[in-house]
Design an enzyme around this catalytic site. Structure first.
Site, PDB file in Angstrom:
ATOM      1  N   GLU A 154      34.333  30.071  80.981  1.00 38.56           N
ATOM      2  CA  GLU A 154      35.088  31.288  80.660  1.00 38.56           C
ATOM      3  C   GLU A 154      34.239  32.316  79.928  1.00 38.56           C
ATOM      4  O   GLU A 154      34.703  33.403  79.614  1.00 38.56           O
ATOM      5  CB  GLU A 154      36.353  30.949  79.859  1.00 38.56           C
ATOM      6  CG  GLU A 154      36.123  30.122  78.605  1.00 38.56           C
ATOM      7  CD  GLU A 154      37.420  29.666  77.943  1.00 38.56           C
ATOM      8  OE1 GLU A 154      38.502  30.160  78.291  1.00 38.56           O
ATOM      9  OE2 GLU A 154      37.341  28.800  77.046  1.00 38.56           O
TER      10      GLU A 154
ATOM     11  N   ARG B 211      42.115  40.884  76.377  1.00 41.78           N
ATOM     12  CA  ARG B 211      43.219  40.391  77.198  1.00 41.78           C
ATOM     13  C   ARG B 211      44.588  40.679  76.606  1.00 41.78           C
ATOM     14  O   ARG B 211      45.598  40.569  77.294  1.00 41.78           O
ATOM     15  CB  ARG B 211      43.056  38.881  77.475  1.00 41.78           C
ATOM     16  CG  ARG B 211      43.145  38.030  76.250  1.00 41.78           C
ATOM     17  CD  ARG B 211      42.686  36.598  76.524  1.00 41.78           C
ATOM     18  NE  ARG B 211      43.759  35.720  76.950  1.00 41.78           N
ATOM     19  CZ  ARG B 211      43.617  34.421  77.156  1.00 41.78           C
ATOM     20  NH1 ARG B 211      42.432  33.842  77.007  1.00 41.78           N
ATOM     21  NH2 ARG B 211      44.626  33.681  77.522  1.00 41.78           N
TER      22      ARG B 211
ATOM     23  N   ARG C 233      46.692  22.506  76.641  1.00 35.55           N
ATOM     24  CA  ARG C 233      46.242  23.390  75.555  1.00 35.55           C
ATOM     25  C   ARG C 233      46.676  22.765  74.227  1.00 35.55           C
ATOM     26  O   ARG C 233      47.787  22.989  73.761  1.00 35.55           O
ATOM     27  CB  ARG C 233      46.870  24.773  75.699  1.00 35.55           C
ATOM     28  CG  ARG C 233      46.350  25.619  76.852  1.00 35.55           C
ATOM     29  CD  ARG C 233      47.013  26.990  76.829  1.00 35.55           C
ATOM     30  NE  ARG C 233      46.364  27.962  77.674  1.00 35.55           N
ATOM     31  CZ  ARG C 233      46.745  28.275  78.927  1.00 35.55           C
ATOM     32  NH1 ARG C 233      47.778  27.672  79.470  1.00 35.55           N
ATOM     33  NH2 ARG C 233      46.095  29.189  79.615  1.00 35.55           N
TER      34      ARG C 233
ATOM     35  N   CYS D 282      41.808  27.184  86.120  1.00 35.27           N
ATOM     36  CA  CYS D 282      43.031  26.955  85.333  1.00 35.27           C
ATOM     37  C   CYS D 282      43.531  28.219  84.663  1.00 35.27           C
ATOM     38  O   CYS D 282      44.452  28.174  83.850  1.00 35.27           O
ATOM     39  CB  CYS D 282      42.825  25.831  84.314  1.00 35.27           C
ATOM     40  SG  CYS D 282      41.584  26.212  83.068  1.00 35.27           S
TER      41      CYS D 282
ATOM     42  N   ASN E 286      41.225  33.824  82.673  1.00 34.81           N
ATOM     43  CA  ASN E 286      41.797  34.754  81.684  1.00 34.81           C
ATOM     44  C   ASN E 286      40.694  35.284  80.779  1.00 34.81           C
ATOM     45  O   ASN E 286      40.537  36.497  80.601  1.00 34.81           O
ATOM     46  CB  ASN E 286      42.847  34.052  80.816  1.00 34.81           C
ATOM     47  CG  ASN E 286      43.950  33.423  81.631  1.00 34.81           C
ATOM     48  OD1 ASN E 286      44.171  33.813  82.759  1.00 34.81           O
ATOM     49  ND2 ASN E 286      44.633  32.436  81.064  1.00 34.81           N
ATOM     50  N   ASP E 287      39.935  34.377  80.193  1.00 33.50           N
ATOM     51  CA  ASP E 287      38.856  34.827  79.316  1.00 33.50           C
ATOM     52  C   ASP E 287      37.675  35.361  80.108  1.00 33.50           C
ATOM     53  O   ASP E 287      37.037  36.328  79.701  1.00 33.50           O
ATOM     54  CB  ASP E 287      38.420  33.690  78.378  1.00 33.50           C
ATOM     55  CG  ASP E 287      39.355  33.589  77.195  1.00 33.50           C
ATOM     56  OD1 ASP E 287      39.642  34.626  76.570  1.00 33.50           O
ATOM     57  OD2 ASP E 287      39.832  32.476  76.907  1.00 33.50           O
TER      58      ASP E 287
ATOM     59  N   ARG F 179      42.208  19.616  76.501  1.00 38.72           N
ATOM     60  CA  ARG F 179      41.224  20.559  75.967  1.00 38.72           C
ATOM     61  C   ARG F 179      41.267  20.520  74.442  1.00 38.72           C
ATOM     62  O   ARG F 179      42.329  20.643  73.843  1.00 38.72           O
ATOM     63  CB  ARG F 179      41.532  21.969  76.464  1.00 38.72           C
ATOM     64  CG  ARG F 179      40.508  22.985  75.981  1.00 38.72           C
ATOM     65  CD  ARG F 179      40.744  24.346  76.586  1.00 38.72           C
ATOM     66  NE  ARG F 179      41.863  25.035  75.973  1.00 38.72           N
ATOM     67  CZ  ARG F 179      42.296  26.236  76.344  1.00 38.72           C
ATOM     68  NH1 ARG F 179      41.706  26.862  77.345  1.00 38.72           N
ATOM     69  NH2 ARG F 179      43.316  26.808  75.746  1.00 38.72           N
TER      70      ARG F 179
HETATM   71  C1  PEP Z   1      41.498  30.943  80.391  1.00 41.97           C
HETATM   72  O1  PEP Z   1      40.838  31.546  79.535  1.00 41.97           O
HETATM   73  O2  PEP Z   1      41.568  31.292  81.582  1.00 41.97           O
HETATM   74  C2  PEP Z   1      42.268  29.734  80.016  1.00 41.97           C
HETATM   75  C3  PEP Z   1      42.845  28.994  80.936  1.00 41.97           C
HETATM   76  O3  PEP Z   1      42.387  29.417  78.696  1.00 41.97           O
HETATM   77  P1  PEP Z   1      43.323  30.211  77.663  1.00 41.97           P
HETATM   78  O4  PEP Z   1      44.240  31.111  78.469  1.00 41.97           O
HETATM   79  O5  PEP Z   1      44.086  29.203  76.884  1.00 41.97           O
HETATM   80  O6  PEP Z   1      42.345  30.978  76.839  1.00 41.97           O
HETATM   81 MG    MG Z   2      40.405  30.699  77.644  1.00 38.13          MG
END
Ligand code: PEP
Ligand code: MG
Length: 568
Positions: free
Chosen positions: A427, A461, A294, A498, A450-451, A329
């Site tokens: 995502e 989130r 990240r 991820c 996550n997103d 990324r």
């Molecule tokens: C996600 O969105 O799952 C991700 C891995 O990226 P971030 O948590 O940095 O948005």
């Molecule tokens: Mg993300």
């Protein structure tokens, strides 16, 4: 043990581990500055003292090898003496306000300036000055500013909210864990907690008002349990949980350096990292490369973007640390990771706004600088480039052309570089839904649960009130993951997960069963996830995936996966 009655509160699990210790309470709003004879002199003395204190914290952080925390603290030491703050306070005092009101007015004024920003340099300074103003207020109010860098006794931190910078500055040797009222499990504060290996519970409503400094507190970052004044029986229970957690970590250690597979299909377990310290932890855990670097953490808490050389050094360091792929990324700024110097006009819904790759056309030079650094670092190293928050094939094609132009520019200037494989985060639901059409445009997919969960479930989130809606194992989210994995298979590209769900043993089992190639998780979870994959039965993998996809709720999907894998 404690004389006071036990108080049981709950929160959202954010980082596994058990912490038991005295509380340190951080509540900047609680400080009230008394009326003082010479408020201007008191303010100037307090800001000088805070500046010195921040300088010393900076030295401590650097001596402990936490250079990023040191940089944040150094910048804030300068901000404590910033004329923008001093002028705002002096003007309010001249207008007849007391010092407490003057500090409030100055803070508000800076916040307003920040919100209406059109000067990127002032915007960046504003955020630092706001944090430093709170520190000066606490100092003037005689509210002890907890020196998170210099805590004598290992403690549990209790706060309304922590910033990503606060969390990055925590020393795991003295902060055993933390509980905050704000934040969700995939907020970036939670992500940093996991990479530091400190237990954390977020979304713990009422914790700050119910805890006093020094109160004994016990938290379980795996369940979200949070106890103030634990009884002896509770302490025994938490000690047993800690033992079980330590035993699970030790048992997983047998997987260090070993590859795991589900049947014939190998599942690699690389790490998610955001700093040099994380890269070192990933190497120590024998992670199989880096599945997500990240880079935005390099861009936060500073007044302008890192230079090409600074970025090159970090990317080359990460790239040279592994023989397996290192996925870098490009910066994903926005949402809960704002960088004032990379913001556009204020937005009503930042998570649905100009975030991630959408920002690159607003700041083309920043994107170009980063891509140059990545392409230069890719020489002789297994670096891949990944684009965040893309929603359409048009965006992908445009960004790929842009990267090709940047490469051509480097060639024209005689700069050695290499074009890495280019992949995307999956995502945004639009990409998962047409993954078959997207796959030919990229070299790999990485599913960001996550997103993806936040956008599929329409649940912010970072909103701790919406936990129920944020389970990435909800069948609707699983369906998009399965669709993405199948499209990757058909198109012959690799696919990983991820997001945080990859580190959940049930998530690891179901994603491995779907056929993902990699599960990328925080360095400390690498071997635990390998153990989860190794424990999954290949003969029932297919039927487990079908049954989980046919479930009506996340709980139902979880119990189907748990029944098949024998996990709790
Ligand atoms: C996600 O969105 O799952 C991700 C891995 O990226 P971030 O948590 O940095 O948005
Ligand atoms: Mg993300």
């Amino acid at each position: 043990m404690s004389e006071a009655p036990e108080i049981r509160l709950g929160g959202t699990p954010a980082s596994a581990g058990v912490a038991i210790g005295p509380a340190i309470v951080v509540d900047p709003q609680a400080a009230v500055v008394p009326d003082l004879a010479d408020p201007a002199a008191a303010f100037s003395e307090a800001s000088a003292a805070v500046s010195r204190q921040l300088e010393s914290l900076c030295e401590t952080a650097r001596a402990a090898g936490r250079s990023e925390a040191g940089d944040v603290l150094e910048a804030q030491a300068l901000m404590a003496q910033d004329p923008m703050l001093a002028d705002a306070v002096a003007t309010a005092l001249d207008g007849g306000a007391g010092l407490d009101a003057a500090l409030h007015q100055a803070r508000q004024q800076i916040e307003e300036l920040f919100a209406a920003i059109d000067d990127q340099y002032i915007a960046a300074r504003a955020q630092d000055v706001i944090e430093v103003t709170d520190r000066i207020r606490r100092s003037l109010a005689g509210v002890e500013v907890p020196d998170l860098e210099q805590i004598a006794e290992p403690s549990v931190l209790v706060a309304r909210a922590l910033t990503a910078a606060d969390t990055a500055a925590l020393d795991p040797a003295s902060v055993l864990g933390f509980a905050t009222e704000a934040g969700g499990p995939t907020s970036h504060v939670a992500i940093i907690a996991r990479s530091l290996g400190v237990a954390a519970v977020v979304g713990a409503a009422g914790i700050v008002d119910r805890t006093r400094a020094g109160d004994p507190v016990a938290i379980d970052g795996a369940t979200g349990d949070l106890i103030i004044h634990p009884t002896e029986a509770t302490l025994d229970d938490f000690a047993a949980r800690r033992e079980a957690f330590d035993a699970a970590v030790a048992a997983a250690d047998q997987f260090r350096g070993i590859s795991v597979a589900l049947g014939e299909h190998q599942v690699q377990v690389p790490a998610n990292v955001g700093s040099r310290d994380d890269v070192e932890s990933a190497v120590a855990a024998a992670a199989e490369g880096i599945g997500l670097l990240r880079t935005e953490f390099l861009f936060l808490d500073r007044s302008d973007a890192p230079s090409e050389d600074e970025q090159f050094d970090f990317y080359a360091f990460a790239g040279s640390s592994f023989s397996e792929p290192v996925v870098i990324r490009t910066f994903d700024i926005g949402g809960d990771k704002p960088a004032p110097y990379l913001s556009i006009a204020p937005e009503e819904n930042p998570f649905l706004g100009v975030r991630g790759a959408r920002l690159y056309s607003e700041f083309p030079e920043v994107f170009e600088t980063q891509v140059r650094a990545i392409l230069r670092a890719a020489i002789d190293s297994p670096i891949c480039l990944m684009l965040p928050m893309v929603s359409t094939v048009t965006e992908i094609d445009d960004l790929r052309s842009r990267i090709a132009e940047i490469s051509a520019g480097l060639t024209a200037s005689g700069v050695r570089h290499e074009m890495p494989p280019i992949g995307i985060m999956v995502e945004v639901p639009s990409v998962a839904l047409v993954a078959d059409a997207v796959a030919p445009h990229v070299d790999f997919f990485s599913i960001g649960t996550n997103d993806l969960t936040q956008y599929v479930m329409a649940a912010d989130r970072t909103n701790s009130g919406l936990d129920e809606l944020q389970d990435p194992l909800h069948p609707a989210v699983l369906a998009l993951c399965e669709r993405t994995v199948a499209a990757a298979r058909r198109n012959g590209i690799s696919v990983s997960v991820c997001g945080l769900a990859a580190a959940d043993p049930l998530g690891a089992a179901v994603f491995a069963a779907m056929g993902v190639d990699k599960l990328s998780v925080s360095p400390r979870a690498v071997n635990i996830v390998k153990a989860a994959v190794a424990a999954t039965d290949a003969s029932t993998a297919d039927s487990m995936v079908r049954a989980a996809l046919a479930a009506a709720t996340a709980d139902e999907a979880r119990s189907i996966i748990a029944d098949t894998t024998g996990s709790p």
